[in-house]
Design a protein around this motif. Structure first.
Motif, mmCIF file in Angstrom:
data_model
loop_
_atom_site.group_PDB
_atom_site.id
_atom_site.type_symbol
_atom_site.label_atom_id
_atom_site.label_comp_id
_atom_site.label_asym_id
_atom_site.label_seq_id
_atom_site.Cartn_x
_atom_site.Cartn_y
_atom_site.Cartn_z
ATOM 1 N N ASP A 196 66.489 78.737 -34.022
ATOM 2 C CA ASP A 196 65.270 77.951 -34.174
ATOM 3 C C ASP A 196 64.446 77.915 -32.893
ATOM 4 O OD1 ASP A 196 65.858 77.557 -36.802
ATOM 5 O OD2 ASP A 196 65.870 75.369 -36.717
ATOM 6 N N ASP A 197 63.365 77.129 -32.921
ATOM 7 C CA ASP A 197 62.421 77.124 -31.811
ATOM 8 C C ASP A 197 62.985 76.489 -30.549
ATOM 9 O OD1 ASP A 197 60.623 78.341 -33.479
ATOM 10 O OD2 ASP A 197 59.542 76.502 -33.980
ATOM 11 N N GLY A 198 63.775 75.420 -30.709
ATOM 12 C CA GLY A 198 64.307 74.751 -29.526
ATOM 13 C C GLY A 198 64.685 73.321 -29.831
ATOM 14 N N LEU A 199 64.917 72.542 -28.764
ATOM 15 C CA LEU A 199 65.321 71.141 -28.891
ATOM 16 C C LEU A 199 64.150 70.221 -28.593
ATOM 17 C CD1 LEU A 199 68.697 71.300 -26.927
ATOM 18 C CD2 LEU A 199 68.383 71.479 -29.399
ATOM 19 N N ASN A 200 64.112 69.072 -29.288
ATOM 20 C CA ASN A 200 63.107 68.077 -28.951
ATOM 21 C C ASN A 200 63.659 67.155 -27.859
ATOM 22 O OD1 ASN A 200 64.860 66.283 -30.197
ATOM 23 N ND2 ASN A 200 63.531 65.844 -31.939
ATOM 24 N N LYS A 201 62.928 66.097 -27.521
ATOM 25 C CA LYS A 201 63.338 65.235 -26.410
ATOM 26 C C LYS A 201 64.639 64.496 -26.692
ATOM 27 C CE LYS A 201 60.386 61.386 -27.928
ATOM 28 N NZ LYS A 201 61.484 60.493 -28.349
#
Length: 220
Positions: A196-201
């Motif tokens: 996936d795109d990445g992690l959120n905060k």
């Protein structure tokens, strides 16, 4: 960095992004998918992951005779395997492994984040006694920061499992989790359904599929 721009390390085997897989993932990811459908379609993806993971086990040539009396030059798996699930979400992948490998032994590892240090902490481990002599399919559907998975690999290696005898299966991974994992354990093979795109905060995978364990076991 989006998932489409991320350069996947050579240790990582991404499932072929077929129309079938993307269709299954669309159902699994949707917030409108009911639990029964979530389980059914997640199980289908898990089966694909297990089958691909088995492709990375060593084989030897084997000649057999067919009922016609002819010889067939085939292959046989070299060595024995077992599964190890990272509780609790990883337990959802156990049935898919059993469907492919009859009577397979499965161990369990429970790792949770310490509320004070915010680091992964081992709470429980029950492994086959002869695990050091086996290839291990490590099961966890989500690879976010990689903390739990890396702690699990440490537990396996502390029990004398060779690093290059571990194959880590997961449905959805973040680039951050992959990079952290392969930096620490470059000899472990990862088989993943989607990056996936990445992690959120809050360290959740985006777009992800929510809390996999809660959705699978009906505790969301």
């Amino acid at each position: 960095m989006s998932g489409s721009e991320y350069v996947i390390p050579p240790q990582v085997q991404l499932l072929d992004q077929t129309s079938q897989l993307k269709g299954l993932m669309t159902i699994v990811r949707s917030k409108d998918t009911q639990r029964g459908d979530f389980i059914f379609y997640a199980d289908r993806v898990i089966r694909l992951l297990v089958e691909e993971g088995l492709n990375h086990l060593p084989v030897i040539e084997k000649v057999i005779k067919t009922p016609t009396g002819s010889e067939y030059k085939g292959l046989a798996f070299e060595g024995r395997i077992c599964g190890v699930s990272i509780m609790r979400a990883g337990e959802a992948m156990e049935q898919g492994l059993r469907e492919c490998c009859r009577s397979v032994r499965i161990g369990k590892i429970l790792i949770q984040r310490d509320e004070e240090t915010h680091q992964p902490k081992l709470y429980y481990a029950k492994l086959p006694k002869d695990i050091a002599s086996r290839y291990v399919l490590l099961l966890d559907p989500m690879l976010a920061t990689g903390g739990s998975a890396m702690q699990a690999v440490k537990v396996l290696m502390d029990n004398n499992v060779r690093e290059d005898h571990i194959i880590f299966l997961n449905l959805i991974a973040s680039p951050e989790g992959i990079d952290a994992f392969v930096k620490q354990f470059p000899k472990v093979k990862i088989v993943v359904g989607a990056v996936d795109d990445g992690l959120n905060k809050d360290k959740y995978i985006m777009p992800g599929c929510g809390d996999f364990g809660c959705r699978y076991f009906g505790t969301d």
